[in-house]
Design an enzyme around this catalytic site. Sequence first.
Site, PDB file in Angstrom:
ATOM      1  N   ARG A 215     -34.631   6.997 -17.022  1.00  0.00           N
ATOM      2  CA  ARG A 215     -34.129   7.019 -18.124  1.00  0.00           C
ATOM      3  C   ARG A 215     -35.950   7.439 -18.342  1.00  0.00           C
ATOM      4  NH1 ARG A 215     -28.732   6.186 -19.164  1.00  0.00           N
ATOM      5  NH2 ARG A 215     -28.324   3.392 -18.589  1.00  0.00           N
TER       6      ARG A 215
ATOM      7  N   ASP B 186     -17.982  10.550 -20.431  1.00  0.00           N
ATOM      8  CA  ASP B 186     -17.830  11.216 -21.324  1.00  0.00           C
ATOM      9  C   ASP B 186     -18.596  12.171 -21.433  1.00  0.00           C
ATOM     10  OD1 ASP B 186     -20.471  10.581 -20.863  1.00  0.00           O
ATOM     11  OD2 ASP B 186     -21.305   8.811 -22.282  1.00  0.00           O
TER      12      ASP B 186
HETATM   13  O1  F6P Z   1     -23.889   5.408 -18.552  1.00  0.00           O
HETATM   14  C1  F6P Z   1     -23.899   4.309 -17.469  1.00  0.00           C
HETATM   15  C2  F6P Z   1     -23.722   2.605 -18.326  1.00  0.00           C
HETATM   16  O2  F6P Z   1     -23.486   2.675 -17.028  1.00  0.00           O
HETATM   17  C3  F6P Z   1     -23.019   2.254 -19.755  1.00  0.00           C
HETATM   18  O3  F6P Z   1     -21.795   1.753 -19.472  1.00  0.00           O
HETATM   19  C4  F6P Z   1     -24.378   1.925 -19.962  1.00  0.00           C
HETATM   20  O4  F6P Z   1     -23.729   1.149 -21.163  1.00  0.00           O
HETATM   21  C5  F6P Z   1     -25.287   1.726 -19.582  1.00  0.00           C
HETATM   22  O5  F6P Z   1     -24.792   2.486 -18.431  1.00  0.00           O
HETATM   23  C6  F6P Z   1     -25.944   0.558 -19.393  1.00  0.00           C
HETATM   24  O6  F6P Z   1     -27.615   1.249 -19.185  1.00  0.00           O
HETATM   25  P1  F6P Z   1     -28.251   0.355 -18.583  1.00  0.00           P
HETATM   26  O7  F6P Z   1     -28.519  -0.137 -16.794  1.00  0.00           O
HETATM   27  O8  F6P Z   1     -29.808   1.387 -18.588  1.00  0.00           O
HETATM   28  O9  F6P Z   1     -28.528  -0.987 -18.991  1.00  0.00           O
END
Ligand code: F6P
Length: 324
Positions: free
Chosen positions: A74, A132
């Site tokens: 990200r 989503d």
């Molecule tokens: O968007 C996918 C996801 O697995 C969500 O279900 C979850 O809330 C989030 O990513 C967790 O993100 P990260 O691994 O960046 O904490």
Amino acid sequence: MKVKSIGVLTSGGDAPGMNAAIRAIVRTALHHKIAVYGIKHGYNGLVHDDVIECDRSSVANMLQRGGTILGTARSAEFETEAGMKLARQTMNTHHIDALIAIGGDGTMRGAHEFSKKYDIPIIGLPGTIDNDLFGTDFTIGFDTAVNSALEAVDRIRDSASSLERLFFIEVMGRCAGFIGLKVALAGGADDVLIPETPTDIQALANKITENRKRGKTFSIVIVSEGDEAGDAYTIAEKIKKLVREDYRVAVLGYIQRGGAPTANDRCLAATLGYEAVCGLLRGKQGCMVGQIDKRIVFTPFRDTFTKKKTIDPQVYTIIKTLSE
Ligand code: F6P
């Protein structure tokens, strides 16, 4: 502009089937004699010029692998003016004319901003376990995540029934209840709590009490991440005070995001990857390719993250009815 080379990247959370999508994009591009570049670690790879040229063998033997061979991230840097400028420079350096970005709503948002700023042809592919995104019935990775969670629920059910216990099982989804709903229906849960509907703790407690009165000795409640009443532990404590029964919590977490993609996810990834390249060659851009009622649909980027995909209320009703 005639597209002669395409860059592909995966961004945001990894999702099973991303590799199958990359493979489809690379092979379709090469079929059309289009050069294709893999961009490492999402938009960060564009900002920091981390790019590799792909041939057929770069994507051999990875269709069945979870995660993403390109890596993902990200990227906060890409959101800045300076970051986007560097990303544009990387495209110039490698003579990349167009992009295909695989990911969730953040990925589509980034693609939207970048394509607007520099008038770059970009197509998005929906890749997230959360399902989503507006503009597609299913996102790549959702089916695998549901099946992985379901397998865990089935195993927990063995313990729940043997020890006659109340279980709260938390599934992923960020702010969406698609995984929770499907897992609850397929797993025969007593109830499901999702962010899209109000949560009535007293009603859930009443239901568990009623079930005990009619002889049901154990319960499974699916809690979706992002529910208004809190996480599974918080909800379990609230319920305990009302039903005066001990409980166990299982947070399924990242086991839902990894693993080999299901046939459904591989087929969706192959189809959308193929259609994304063909779309770019036909002049499509600024949109995400998805599948709705088995038809290929191109949805403008802005709609994918501003419009809300709704849950099917009928599924919710069926879960409630079957667990009465
Ligand atoms: O968007 C996918 C996801 O697995 C969500 O279900 C979850 O809330 C989030 O990513 C967790 O993100 P990260 O691994 O960046 O904490």
